[in-house]
Design an enzyme around this catalytic site. Structure first.
Site, PDB file in Angstrom:
ATOM      1  N   GLY A  11       0.589  -1.246  -0.014  1.00 22.06           N
ATOM      2  CA  GLY A  11       0.098   0.041  -0.180  1.00 22.06           C
ATOM      3  C   GLY A  11       0.815   1.141   0.159  1.00 22.06           C
ATOM      4  O   GLY A  11       1.916   1.249  -0.013  1.00 22.06           O
ATOM      5  N   GLN A  12       0.102   2.608   0.125  1.00 21.65           N
ATOM      6  CA  GLN A  12       0.697   3.541   0.121  1.00 21.65           C
ATOM      7  C   GLN A  12       1.991   3.950   1.065  1.00 21.65           C
ATOM      8  O   GLN A  12       3.009   4.336   0.629  1.00 21.65           O
ATOM      9  CB  GLN A  12      -0.268   4.688   0.133  1.00 21.65           C
ATOM     10  N   ILE A  35      -1.906  -8.791  -0.267  1.00 23.29           N
ATOM     11  CA  ILE A  35      -3.298  -9.482  -0.563  1.00 23.29           C
ATOM     12  C   ILE A  35      -3.270  -9.737  -1.794  1.00 23.29           C
ATOM     13  O   ILE A  35      -2.631  -9.500  -2.901  1.00 23.29           O
ATOM     14  CB  ILE A  35      -4.411  -8.538  -0.200  1.00 23.29           C
ATOM     15  N   TYR A 143     -14.638   5.491   8.387  1.00 25.39           N
ATOM     16  CA  TYR A 143     -13.059   5.668   8.628  1.00 25.39           C
ATOM     17  C   TYR A 143     -12.688   6.024  10.014  1.00 25.39           C
ATOM     18  O   TYR A 143     -11.904   5.345  10.705  1.00 25.39           O
ATOM     19  CB  TYR A 143     -12.378   6.436   7.693  1.00 25.39           C
ATOM     20  N   LYS A 147     -11.027   3.924  13.372  1.00 27.76           N
ATOM     21  CA  LYS A 147      -9.718   4.394  13.855  1.00 27.76           C
ATOM     22  C   LYS A 147      -9.895   4.538  15.486  1.00 27.76           C
ATOM     23  O   LYS A 147      -9.033   4.145  16.266  1.00 27.76           O
ATOM     24  CB  LYS A 147      -9.389   5.612  13.399  1.00 27.76           C
ATOM     25  N   ILE A 173      -0.731  12.191   4.502  1.00 33.87           N
ATOM     26  CA  ILE A 173       0.699  11.686   4.268  1.00 33.87           C
ATOM     27  C   ILE A 173       1.052  12.048   2.553  1.00 33.87           C
ATOM     28  O   ILE A 173       0.242  11.421   1.720  1.00 33.87           O
ATOM     29  CB  ILE A 173       1.005  10.548   4.466  1.00 33.87           C
TER      30      ILE A 173
END
Length: 325
Positions: A11-12, A35, A143, A147, A173
């Site tokens: 991922g990122q 994945i 989201y 968290k 980010i």
């Protein structure tokens, strides 16, 4: 010696964190967990071991932990904010159900766990300026709900079972390596791509919308430093505010214009992303992270802009010269 498993390694954040960890910990294995359909490629594949590890599949997690004698798990699996709003059930399944799987395995196998939280864990009733470490957390997005739940669940496993859980609340980010992944703050990555490509940028966030941001090298360093911190000095664990810079679209546009004078931006506000952004803090108070484990950001908006533009020019030029087959 550390043996580390990164779940979400392609991922990122994961793709860069995996490489950073492999350079930091040359003794031991740093395993890239991926994945199906998002397999590691290039240097990420060639520089160390990789295993298929779906966070919703406990068998795959246990298999990787036992095979490599894992003692530290970096759990980066999540759907980002805007995507999570279109798939809330899946966001919960990955963000909360997946974390529960990791924590249970960590409890049994004596692993430390890093699971990043986010500025998305705050909501409209949170103080928006210089948001305190300990304050109201009433997010209005799935989201954000995942968290906050993750922070509480991680704290519970630390207090109840002694699992060494730690995390930071990431701001937006910014990176030139991995493409944006559907986050509300991703406009601050997309804008650099448009500037380098010579395209007009259509900004989905309105002028005057401030959000906390961070350059990827600082985010990677924070992820490692918190796991290396002396546990006896940690009053908090899940999760620390960390901050580097706060800006709105006009500020980042103006700085890019210094280097690309012909660059143009037009506002085309996305109501969903704007609503999410409006519910988040403008800036964070990261004094607890500074006091408890010595956190300090290195990169500001000016340096980041120079670096982003320079690297993206090279990256996009190389992509033109070597098109994918």
């Amino acid at each position: 010696m550390k043996n580390i498993l990164i779940i979400g390694a392609t991922g990122q954040i994961g793709s860069e964190l995996t490489m950073k960890l492999r350079k930091e910990y040359t003794q031991g294995d740093v395993v890239a967990g991926y994945i199906k359909g998002a397999e590691p490629k290039g240097e990420l594949l060639e520089s160390g071991p990789s295993e298929e590890v779906d966070i919703t599949n406990t068998f795959q997690i246990v298999q990787a932990v036992e095979k490599y004698n894992i003692d530290t798990i970096y759990n980066l699996a999540a759907l980002l904010s805007a995507v999570a709003e279109t798939k809330p059930q899946l966001a919960w399944h990955i963000g909360v159900g997946g974390l529960y799987n990791v924590l249970e395995i960590a409890r049994e196998k004596k692993c430390a766990v890093f699971t990043p939280s986010s500025i998305g864990s705050f909501g409209p009733s949170t103080p928006h300026l210089n948001t305190p470490q300990d304050t109201v957390q009433r997010p209005t997005t799935m989201y954000g709900v995942t968290k906050v739940t993750g922070e509480l669940l991680s704290d519970y496993y630390a207090k109840r079972f002694g699992v060494d859980t730690r995390s930071v609340r990431f701001p937006g980010i910014i990176s030139y390596v991995a493409p944006p992944g559907g986050g509300t703050t991703d406009y601050a990555v997309d804008i650099y791509y448009s500037a380098v490509k010579g395209e007009k940028f259509y900004c989905p966030i309105k002028a005057g919308t401030f959000m906390d941001m961070m350059y990827m090298p600082d985010a990677l360093r924070a992820s490692i430093e918190i796991m290396e911190a002396d546990p006896s000095k940690l009053v908090h664990r899940n999760s620390f505010n960390i901050s580097a810079m706060s800006f709105d679209p006009e500020m980042i546009y103006s700085i890019i214009k210094k280097f690309v004078p012909e660059f143009e931006m037009e506002y085309k506000v996305d109501p969903l992303r704007q609503a999410i952004a409006d519910s988040w803090p403008d800036s964070l108070d990261d004094s607890c992270a500074r006091e408890e484990w010595g956190w300090k950001a290195k990169y500001d908006l000016d340096f980041m802009t120079k670096d982003m533009l320079a690297h993206l020019k090279v990256k996009l030029a190389n992509e033109i010269e070597t098109p994918a087959i």
